[in-house]
Each structure stands twice: as structure tokens, then as C-alpha cells.
Scaffold this motif. Structure first.
Motif, PDB file in Angstrom:
ATOM      1  N   LYS A 401       0.828  -1.209   0.000  1.00 48.79           N
ATOM      2  CA  LYS A 401       0.000   0.000   0.000  1.00 48.79           C
ATOM      3  C   LYS A 401       0.863   1.260   0.000  1.00 48.79           C
ATOM      4  O   LYS A 401       0.623   2.193  -0.782  1.00 48.79           O
ATOM      5  CB  LYS A 401      -0.925   0.003   1.218  1.00 48.79           C
ATOM      6  N   ASN A 402       1.847   1.300   0.884  1.00 46.62           N
ATOM      7  CA  ASN A 402       2.674   2.506   1.010  1.00 46.62           C
ATOM      8  C   ASN A 402       3.554   2.721  -0.217  1.00 46.62           C
ATOM      9  O   ASN A 402       3.738   3.856  -0.661  1.00 46.62           O
ATOM     10  CB  ASN A 402       3.531   2.422   2.277  1.00 46.62           C
ATOM     11  N   PHE A 403       4.107   1.638  -0.766  1.00 43.41           N
ATOM     12  CA  PHE A 403       4.916   1.800  -1.975  1.00 43.41           C
ATOM     13  C   PHE A 403       4.038   2.184  -3.153  1.00 43.41           C
ATOM     14  O   PHE A 403       4.440   2.982  -4.010  1.00 43.41           O
ATOM     15  CB  PHE A 403       5.697   0.526  -2.290  1.00 43.41           C
ATOM     16  N   GLY A 404       2.808   1.652  -3.210  1.00 45.06           N
ATOM     17  CA  GLY A 404       1.872   2.071  -4.246  1.00 45.06           C
ATOM     18  C   GLY A 404       1.600   3.558  -4.155  1.00 45.06           C
ATOM     19  O   GLY A 404       1.579   4.264  -5.169  1.00 45.06           O
ATOM     20  N   GLY A 405       1.385   4.063  -2.925  1.00 48.33           N
ATOM     21  CA  GLY A 405       1.181   5.499  -2.743  1.00 48.33           C
ATOM     22  C   GLY A 405       2.380   6.311  -3.174  1.00 48.33           C
ATOM     23  O   GLY A 405       2.236   7.381  -3.797  1.00 48.33           O
ATOM     24  N   SER A 406       3.583   5.807  -2.884  1.00 45.38           N
ATOM     25  CA  SER A 406       4.809   6.505  -3.291  1.00 45.38           C
ATOM     26  C   SER A 406       4.948   6.541  -4.809  1.00 45.38           C
ATOM     27  O   SER A 406       5.303   7.563  -5.396  1.00 45.38           O
ATOM     28  CB  SER A 406       6.035   5.819  -2.673  1.00 45.38           C
ATOM     29  N   VAL A 407       4.649   5.420  -5.449  1.00 47.12           N
ATOM     30  CA  VAL A 407       4.709   5.369  -6.913  1.00 47.12           C
ATOM     31  C   VAL A 407       3.701   6.345  -7.512  1.00 47.12           C
ATOM     32  O   VAL A 407       3.997   7.047  -8.490  1.00 47.12           O
ATOM     33  CB  VAL A 407       4.437   3.937  -7.414  1.00 47.12           C
ATOM     34  N   GLY A 408       2.512   6.413  -6.917  1.00 49.71           N
ATOM     35  CA  GLY A 408       1.495   7.330  -7.416  1.00 49.71           C
ATOM     36  C   GLY A 408       1.937   8.775  -7.373  1.00 49.71           C
ATOM     37  O   GLY A 408       1.780   9.521  -8.353  1.00 49.71           O
ATOM     38  N   VAL A 409       2.520   9.189  -6.250  1.00 49.64           N
ATOM     39  CA  VAL A 409       3.006  10.569  -6.127  1.00 49.64           C
ATOM     40  C   VAL A 409       4.135  10.832  -7.117  1.00 49.64           C
ATOM     41  O   VAL A 409       4.173  11.874  -7.790  1.00 49.64           O
ATOM     42  CB  VAL A 409       3.467  10.849  -4.677  1.00 49.64           C
TER      43      VAL A 409
END
Length: 546
Positions: A401-409
Motif C-alpha cells: 500500500k505505502n509503496f503504491g502510494g509513493s509510486v502514485g506521487v
């Protein structure tokens, strides 16, 4: 000792809530301050993303091992270490004298949050008896969500009427109180059997790989995907990921148990979590820029404008959990993902004349979709795993979840910059002196400035500047449309893996008895008394006695 902990349980809850609330408050208020930080340090849209990414990346990457650090070295010790690191880093973020130091101290801040968060949850769990534990964790989560909601509002107020640096200084008194209280009232506990050996090598390989890949994704459009810089970063990231996979397959206590991915429900849930956080975090990262730069909102107004998403997330999450209990994770996760995709699609029609009610409706729908997705998804992940894998499974799910959020940003910030440049070039190609419409607009603007007392030279300069601002503004609006279209499509892709999530049985005790009924062997599961679990013991020790 148990009696002491029981007497102080609400003080312990209040103490650890300070750290988690401050972490949630800052991480959600920084987004409102980004336009100010961008102006002070001269960031572009893709580079200002690193003010957020430098916090999110270490925070998410170390979650699989920070719980084990608490088990091995003491949960109180690791929690207070994390809070101390977070507090010191917050001070230096506020004092940052250039962009490099700002990002560096944000990175250290993320490490502190990664250390305190999982151990705060463990400390709350240990302080309360089994009959009150669920309620206590719910209260802890609700107070953390309150920090999330306060971030954009209180943070917006500070940014609007004071200074963005005070956003960071404002949490220092509360953090100091948290450190003093924590040293006084928290009770130390850890596992004593060495079962929680920490995979430091795997952790280093994972963080290095994810960092290189994230920088490559963020800078690829700017530097060129085939440039030596991007190719080198990508190669190092992929190489370290391959080494990480090899190491994790052969180590006894891996940071990430790769065998978990043989479980289709676990794998599908992680994919949905990754895509959901990538798209919503990417969209929520850009939305404050749209509100402030295109709609002309103040920092305070922009902060308040972002509230509907957080509020609906808090309000609807219990409903999502109940739906997951009744129907399993598949239906609410697929439905929630579709709702989020619809909300992101709707935001692609934003322009300078869009009413706030339209934006608020999109945020409300997005919050509802996220709430319907995340609670059932978490339950689905936990329900698909054996009890001795719950800890590492939870760590992997949070990592995704957190890496997905980082990739999104990273990706959406870079994509926005690239699309704005492209649209700006296209618009400039249409603007030439041979166009009658352009000539008329230039003449009208120049006459306007001339009638207001400006000289001919000043009028010409102001006219060109105004035209450039109009081009930049329209290019930005077109770029927002493109990015929200991409986020909507990628979020919709998450519906597919959601359909592969299997309905799991509610997790029950491993204690079983073989019961004979009419000549047939039947296994019945007896209720497990959580009051028998000793927090000082490891998970394996607690269950092996039964």
C-alpha cells in the motif's frame, strides 16, 4: 506488573496516541504547504513530489522489520526511539536552509514514523485485556484519523496566517510531552526466544531497490527513459530486487515471506491495495495544487476543501468492515475500487470555472470507495493466512500500500510536468502574429494597459506576460485532465484482481479437537481465550502450549 499495566492502560493509550496523531497530522498537512515550499526552494512539480516521497518511502519500506525490532529490542524502546527521531527530524525540517536538507530531514522523519507506528499498536494491544482490546485499538485508530483530518485544516490555518515552517515547529511541544510521558508510563516488553531474528540484509536490499526504481519512475520523463542516468538507476533497482528475491527464498526468517504469494487471495489483495493507493494518493497529491493555483484558494480554504475525503473515510470504514464480514472481501473491494475509479474519472473535467461542490462530490465519492475497499481488503489478507504468518503478512500488505502510494506521487507528479510542457508547446504553436484572433487579443490587452497609464513598452511587456500566464494556466488545466484520466483507468484495472479474492473463513483458534459424529471424523474449532496470551512471549510460544 500486569496489574500496573491494567491500571495505566488509558494513560498508555493516550501516550502512544500522541506519536501516531502527530505523524498523521504532519503527513497530511504537508500537502497543503507544498505550493509554498515549491516557491521558496524553486521546486518543479516532479521534484517537489520528493518532499512527500522522501517521507513515504522509508516509512513504508521499513514497516516489515520495525515490528520485529520491537520484539527483539523492546517495544517501548523502539517506539520512543522512533518518536525521538521523528521529533528531531521535524525540528530540522522546519530549519531547512535548502531543498537538499529539507528532503534529507523528511527522509529521517519517515524513518522515525516507521519505527513508532507498529510498536504503538503493539503497546496498546498489550495494555488492554482481550475483552477491551478491540475497542482500544478502534479508539487508537479513530484518534489517528483525527490527526489526519486536523492536518489540512490546522495546517492550512498556520500556513495561511503564519509561516509554513511553523507547521513543523508547532508539533514539537506535543512531541516532547509524548517522549516524557512515554519514558514514565510505558512498560517494556519484548520476545525472549530469538524467534524474531531480523533480516537486515533483506531490508537493505529492498529499500535500495525500491528507492532506485522510484527515482527512475519520477525522473524518467524529464531525463529521458533511455538516458544513462535512468537506465543505470533502473538496472541497479532491478538487480537489487533480483538479489533480494534470491536471499528471501533461502533465509530462515525473511523480511518478506515470498511463499505468501502462492496464496491467490493474498496476492490479489496486495495488487488491489497497490493500485488503489497509487491512484488515489497520486490524485490527492495534485488536487491541492489545482485548488490553489487554478481556483485561487488560500492555504486554509484548500485544507478545508480536502476534508470531505478524510471524513467519509472515517465514517464509512466501519460499514466496509461489516460488509466484508457478511459478503467477504471480493464484493466490497471490487465495488469500492469501481467507485474510486469513477471519482477519479470525474475529476478529469476540472477547469477554472468548476464549482467546489463538484470537487467535494468527487472527494466524497473517493472517500466512500476507499473506505469500502480497505477494511474488507485488510480482513481478506488476514483471513487468508495462517496465524503464524499474520505479522509478516500484515507487514507485506502495508508495504504494498505505502509503496503504491509513493509510486502514485512520483509518477503522477512527473506525468503532470510532462503533459503541461507538451500542452504548453502545442498552445504556443497556435499563437503567432499572423493569427487574427491572437492579433486582436494582443491589441486589446495592450490598449487596456495603455489606458491604465502604462507606457508603450510597459504595455507590450505586460501583454506578453499575461499571454504567457494564460498559456501556462490552460496547459496546466489540460495536464490535470490527462493525469486524472490516467489515474481513473489504472484504478479501474484494480477491479480485475479484486474479483480473484476468495471468501475466507473468520480466523479462529488453532486449538482443535477431533469429534466423532455418526462415524465421520469432524474437526471443531474451540474458542481461544486471548487472556491466556502472554505479551512477553512470542506468538509461537503462546500457541505451542495448547
Amino acid at each position: 506488573m500486569d496489574q500496573t499495566k491494567n491500571d495505566n492502560k488509558y494513560i498508555i493509550l493516550f501516550t502512544v496516541t500522541i506519536g501516531t496523531m502527530l505523524s498523521a497530522y504532519l503527513s497530511n498537512s504537508v500537502s497543503i504547504a507544498l505550493p509554498n515550499i515549491m516557491q521558496v526552494f524553486g521546486f518543479s512539480m516532479d521534484s517537489v513530489a520528493w518532499v512527500t516521497l522522501s517521507y513515504m518511502l522509508p516509512y513504508g519500506s521499513i514497516l516489515p522489520i520495525t515490528g520485529k525490532l520491537g520484539d527483539q529490542f523492546g517495544r517501548k524502546r523502539i517506539y520512543l526511539t522512533g518518536l525521538a527521531i521523528f521529533t528531531a527530524a521535524t525540528l530540522f525540517v522546519g530549519l531547512a536552509w535548502n531543498s537538499t536538507m529539507l528532503i534529507f530531514f523528511r527522509l529521517i522523519q519517515g524513518v522515525g514514523s516507521g519505527l513508532l507506528f507498529p510498536n504503538a499498536m503493539a503497546l496498546v494491544s498489550e495494555a488492554f485485556p482481550s475483552s477491551e482490546r478491540g475497542q482500544a485499538l478502534g479508539l487508537w485508530g479513530a484518534l489517528g484519523a483525527a490527526g489526519t483530518a486536523l492536518g489540512p485544516t490546522v495546517g492550512g490555518l498556520i500556513i495561511e496566517y503564519l509561516d509554513w515552517r511553523l507547521l513543523f515547529f508547532s508539533v514539537l511541544p506535543a512531541a516532547a510531552i509524548g517522549l516524557v510521558l512515554g519514558s514514565k508510563v510505558l512498560v517494556e516488553s519484548k520476545a525472549h526466544n530469538g524467534a524474531n531474528k531480523i533480516d537486515y540484509i533483506g531490508g537493505i536490499l529492498l529499500v535500495t531497490s525500491l528507492s532506485c526504481l522510484l527515482v527512475a519512475l519520477n525522473q524518467g520523463a524529464k531525463e529521458g527513459w533511455t538516458s544513462l542516468y535512468i537506465m543505470s538507476l533502473s538496472s541497479v533497482g532491478i538487480l537489487f530486487m533480483v538479489i533480494f528475491i534470491v536471499v528471501e527464498r533461502h533465509i530462515k526468517k525473511p523480511a518478506v515471506d515470498l511463499a505468501l504469494f502462492k496464496n491467490s487471495t493474498f496476492t490479489a489483495s496486495n495488487l488491489v491495495g497497490f493500485l488503489s493507493f497509487m491512484t488515489t494518493n497520486g490524485g490527492l497529491f495534485l488536487l491541492p495544487f489545482y485548488l490553489r493555483d487554478i481556483q485561487g484558494f488560500t492555504a486554509l480554504k484548500a485544507g478545508i476543501a480536502m476534508l470531505p475525503h478524510a471524513l467519509l473515510l472515517v465514517i464509512v470504514s466501519p460499514l466496509g468492515g461489516r460488509l466484508g464480514n457478511v459478503y467477504g472481501a471480493r464484493i466490497p473491494a471490487a465495488l469500492g475500487t469501481a467507485i474510486m475509479a469513477g471519482a477519479l474519472f470525474s475529476l478529469r473535467w476540472l477547469d477554472e470555472s468548476t464549482s467546489y461542490s463538484y470537487v467535494a462530490a468527487g472527494l466524497i465519492i473517493m472517500g466512500v470507495g476507499r473506505a469500502l475497499t480497505m477494511s474488507p481488503l485488510s480482513n481478506g489478507v488476514m483471513g487468508s493466512l495462517p496465524k503464524d504468518k499474520l505479522g509478516v503478512g500484515s507487514g507485506v500488505f502495508n508495504l504494498f500500500k505505502n509503496f503504491g502510494g509513493s509510486v502514485g506521487v512520483a509518477v503522477m507528479g512527473s506525468l503532470f510536468d510532462a503533459r503541461q510542457t507538451l500542452h504548453s508547446d502545442i498552445y504556443k504553436d497556435y499563437i503567432n502574429s499572423s493569427s487574427q484572433a491572437v492579433s486582436f487579443a494582443l491589441s486589446t490587452l495592450q490598449n487596456y494597459f495603455g489606458h491604465n497609464g502604462f507606457t508603450l513598452g510597459q504595455s507590450q511587456s505586460l501583454t506578453l506576460n499575461t499571454l504567457q500566464e494564460m498559456v501556462t494556466r490552460q496547459a496546466a488545466i489540460a495536464a490535470y485532465e490527462d493525469v486524472f484520466l490516467v489515474t481513473g483507468i489504472l484504478c479501474a484495472v484494480g477491479i480485475l484482481p479484486a474479483l480473484f479474492i476468495q471468501k475466507t473463513q473468520k480466523i479462529k483458534s488453532p486449538r482443535s479437537e477431533l469429534v466423532r459424529d455418526k462415524g465421520h471424523a469432524q474437526v471443531t474449532i474451540q474458542p481461544y481465550d486471548l487472556a491466556e496470551v502472554r505479551p512477553e512471549k512470542s506468538f509461537r510460544e503462546n500457541y505451542s502450549q495448547h
